[in-house]
Design a protein around this motif. Structure first.
Motif, PDB file in Angstrom:
ATOM      1  N   ALA A   1       0.839  -1.208   0.000  1.00  0.00           N
ATOM      2  CA  ALA A   1       0.000   0.000   0.000  1.00  0.00           C
ATOM      3  C   ALA A   1       0.866   1.247   0.000  1.00  0.00           C
ATOM      4  O   ALA A   1       0.576   2.216  -0.702  1.00  0.00           O
ATOM      5  N   LEU A   2       1.945   1.228   0.783  1.00  0.00           N
ATOM      6  CA  LEU A   2       2.865   2.371   0.802  1.00  0.00           C
ATOM      7  C   LEU A   2       3.663   2.452  -0.493  1.00  0.00           C
ATOM      8  O   LEU A   2       3.908   3.537  -1.013  1.00  0.00           O
ATOM      9  N   ASP A   3       4.062   1.294  -1.021  1.00  0.00           N
ATOM     10  CA  ASP A   3       4.841   1.271  -2.260  1.00  0.00           C
ATOM     11  C   ASP A   3       4.068   1.861  -3.431  1.00  0.00           C
ATOM     12  O   ASP A   3       4.634   2.561  -4.261  1.00  0.00           O
ATOM     13  N   VAL A   4       2.762   1.582  -3.500  1.00  0.00           N
ATOM     14  CA  VAL A   4       1.961   2.070  -4.616  1.00  0.00           C
ATOM     15  C   VAL A   4       1.848   3.599  -4.592  1.00  0.00           C
ATOM     16  O   VAL A   4       1.638   4.223  -5.630  1.00  0.00           O
ATOM     17  N   LEU A   5       2.070   4.191  -3.429  1.00  0.00           N
ATOM     18  CA  LEU A   5       2.014   5.649  -3.289  1.00  0.00           C
ATOM     19  C   LEU A   5       3.396   6.301  -3.281  1.00  0.00           C
ATOM     20  O   LEU A   5       3.514   7.508  -3.097  1.00  0.00           O
ATOM     21  N   ALA A   6       4.427   5.516  -3.509  1.00  0.00           N
ATOM     22  CA  ALA A   6       5.803   6.033  -3.427  1.00  0.00           C
ATOM     23  C   ALA A   6       6.119   7.078  -4.498  1.00  0.00           C
ATOM     24  O   ALA A   6       7.031   7.881  -4.306  1.00  0.00           O
ATOM     25  N   GLU A   7       5.386   7.076  -5.602  1.00  0.00           N
ATOM     26  CA  GLU A   7       5.643   8.053  -6.667  1.00  0.00           C
ATOM     27  C   GLU A   7       4.695   9.250  -6.601  1.00  0.00           C
ATOM     28  O   GLU A   7       4.720  10.107  -7.497  1.00  0.00           O
ATOM     29  N   ASP A   8       3.902   9.337  -5.556  1.00  0.00           N
ATOM     30  CA  ASP A   8       3.023  10.493  -5.371  1.00  0.00           C
ATOM     31  C   ASP A   8       3.898  11.741  -5.276  1.00  0.00           C
ATOM     32  O   ASP A   8       4.824  11.800  -4.471  1.00  0.00           O
ATOM     33  N   PRO A   9       3.644  12.746  -6.106  1.00  0.00           N
ATOM     34  CA  PRO A   9       4.480  13.962  -6.072  1.00  0.00           C
ATOM     35  C   PRO A   9       4.575  14.613  -4.688  1.00  0.00           C
ATOM     36  O   PRO A   9       5.628  15.164  -4.360  1.00  0.00           O
ATOM     37  N   PHE A  10       3.530  14.565  -3.881  1.00  0.00           N
ATOM     38  CA  PHE A  10       3.630  15.115  -2.521  1.00  0.00           C
ATOM     39  C   PHE A  10       4.667  14.343  -1.701  1.00  0.00           C
ATOM     40  O   PHE A  10       5.411  14.937  -0.923  1.00  0.00           O
ATOM     41  N   PHE A  11       4.720  13.031  -1.860  1.00  0.00           N
ATOM     42  CA  PHE A  11       5.691  12.222  -1.132  1.00  0.00           C
ATOM     43  C   PHE A  11       7.099  12.465  -1.688  1.00  0.00           C
ATOM     44  O   PHE A  11       8.049  12.673  -0.930  1.00  0.00           O
ATOM     45  N   VAL A  12       7.216  12.460  -3.006  1.00  0.00           N
ATOM     46  CA  VAL A  12       8.519  12.651  -3.660  1.00  0.00           C
ATOM     47  C   VAL A  12       9.121  14.006  -3.284  1.00  0.00           C
ATOM     48  O   VAL A  12      10.331  14.109  -3.052  1.00  0.00           O
ATOM     49  N   GLN A  13       8.300  15.050  -3.191  1.00  0.00           N
ATOM     50  CA  GLN A  13       8.777  16.392  -2.856  1.00  0.00           C
ATOM     51  C   GLN A  13       9.031  16.587  -1.360  1.00  0.00           C
ATOM     52  O   GLN A  13       9.471  17.653  -0.940  1.00  0.00           O
ATOM     53  N   GLY A  14       8.736  15.575  -0.538  1.00  0.00           N
ATOM     54  CA  GLY A  14       9.030  15.658   0.886  1.00  0.00           C
ATOM     55  C   GLY A  14       7.975  16.363   1.721  1.00  0.00           C
ATOM     56  O   GLY A  14       8.231  16.714   2.868  1.00  0.00           O
ATOM     57  N   PHE A  15       6.767  16.568   1.167  1.00  0.00           N
ATOM     58  CA  PHE A  15       5.698  17.214   1.934  1.00  0.00           C
ATOM     59  C   PHE A  15       5.077  16.268   2.957  1.00  0.00           C
ATOM     60  O   PHE A  15       4.496  16.710   3.937  1.00  0.00           O
ATOM     61  N   VAL A  16       5.188  14.966   2.706  1.00  0.00           N
ATOM     62  CA  VAL A  16       4.631  13.957   3.601  1.00  0.00           C
ATOM     63  C   VAL A  16       5.711  13.571   4.606  1.00  0.00           C
ATOM     64  O   VAL A  16       6.739  13.008   4.237  1.00  0.00           O
ATOM     65  N   ILE A  17       5.479  13.898   5.884  1.00  0.00           N
ATOM     66  CA  ILE A  17       6.504  13.610   6.894  1.00  0.00           C
ATOM     67  C   ILE A  17       6.290  12.258   7.561  1.00  0.00           C
ATOM     68  O   ILE A  17       7.209  11.734   8.184  1.00  0.00           O
ATOM     69  N   SER A  18       5.088  11.697   7.430  1.00  0.00           N
ATOM     70  CA  SER A  18       4.877  10.316   7.884  1.00  0.00           C
ATOM     71  C   SER A  18       3.699   9.718   7.138  1.00  0.00           C
ATOM     72  O   SER A  18       2.785  10.431   6.723  1.00  0.00           O
ATOM     73  N   ARG A  19       3.783   8.403   6.938  1.00  0.00           N
ATOM     74  CA  ARG A  19       2.711   7.644   6.292  1.00  0.00           C
ATOM     75  C   ARG A  19       2.461   6.399   7.116  1.00  0.00           C
ATOM     76  O   ARG A  19       3.398   5.743   7.553  1.00  0.00           O
ATOM     77  N   THR A  20       1.195   6.084   7.309  1.00  0.00           N
ATOM     78  CA  THR A  20       0.818   4.881   8.031  1.00  0.00           C
ATOM     79  C   THR A  20      -0.214   4.131   7.207  1.00  0.00           C
ATOM     80  O   THR A  20      -1.176   4.741   6.733  1.00  0.00           O
ATOM     81  N   ALA A  21      -0.012   2.845   7.035  1.00  0.00           N
ATOM     82  CA  ALA A  21      -0.978   2.014   6.313  1.00  0.00           C
ATOM     83  C   ALA A  21      -1.534   0.975   7.279  1.00  0.00           C
ATOM     84  O   ALA A  21      -0.777   0.327   8.009  1.00  0.00           O
ATOM     85  N   ARG A  22      -2.850   0.855   7.267  1.00  0.00           N
ATOM     86  CA  ARG A  22      -3.512  -0.154   8.096  1.00  0.00           C
ATOM     87  C   ARG A  22      -4.569  -0.851   7.251  1.00  0.00           C
ATOM     88  O   ARG A  22      -5.336  -0.187   6.547  1.00  0.00           O
TER      89      ARG A  22
END
Length: 94
Positions: free
Chosen positions: A63-84
């Motif tokens: 679930a986290l891997d599929v979002l790894a190319e999200d531009p917000f994540f790539v640009q460092g705007f996401v400081i933490s991600r949690t998948a449940r």
């Protein structure tokens, strides 16, 4: 495939930098939606800097891997991600 709730927490010090990247972020999530991966997504309301994204995946890591190319994540705007993993039992996506 299971359903996972992925929570993003955004860097509150960088929210003004996110606006120019937002169209790319939404286009990316829209493409995932078109493929049936992103079930639903959107920001928290009420001053909380972050978002919830519901994705189909085989594991929390996937679930986290599929979002790894999200531009917000790539640009460092996401400081933490949690998948449940989430098991809806009532409603349209149950």
């Amino acid at each position: 495939m299971a359903l996972f709730a992925v929570e993003y927490v955004y860097d509150p010090a960088r929210t003004s930098e996110m606006d120019p990247v937002r169209p790319l972020h939404r286009a990316h999530l829209g493409e995932l939606h078109g493929r049936g991966v992103n079930v639903a997504s959107g920001p928290w309301v009420g001053g909380r800097a972050g978002a919830l994204i519901l994705v189909h995946a085989d594991s929390e890591e996937a679930a986290l891997d599929v979002l790894a190319e999200d531009p917000f994540f790539v640009q460092g705007f996401v400081i933490s991600r949690t998948a449940r993993q989430w098991n809806p039992v009532i409603g349209e996506i149950a």
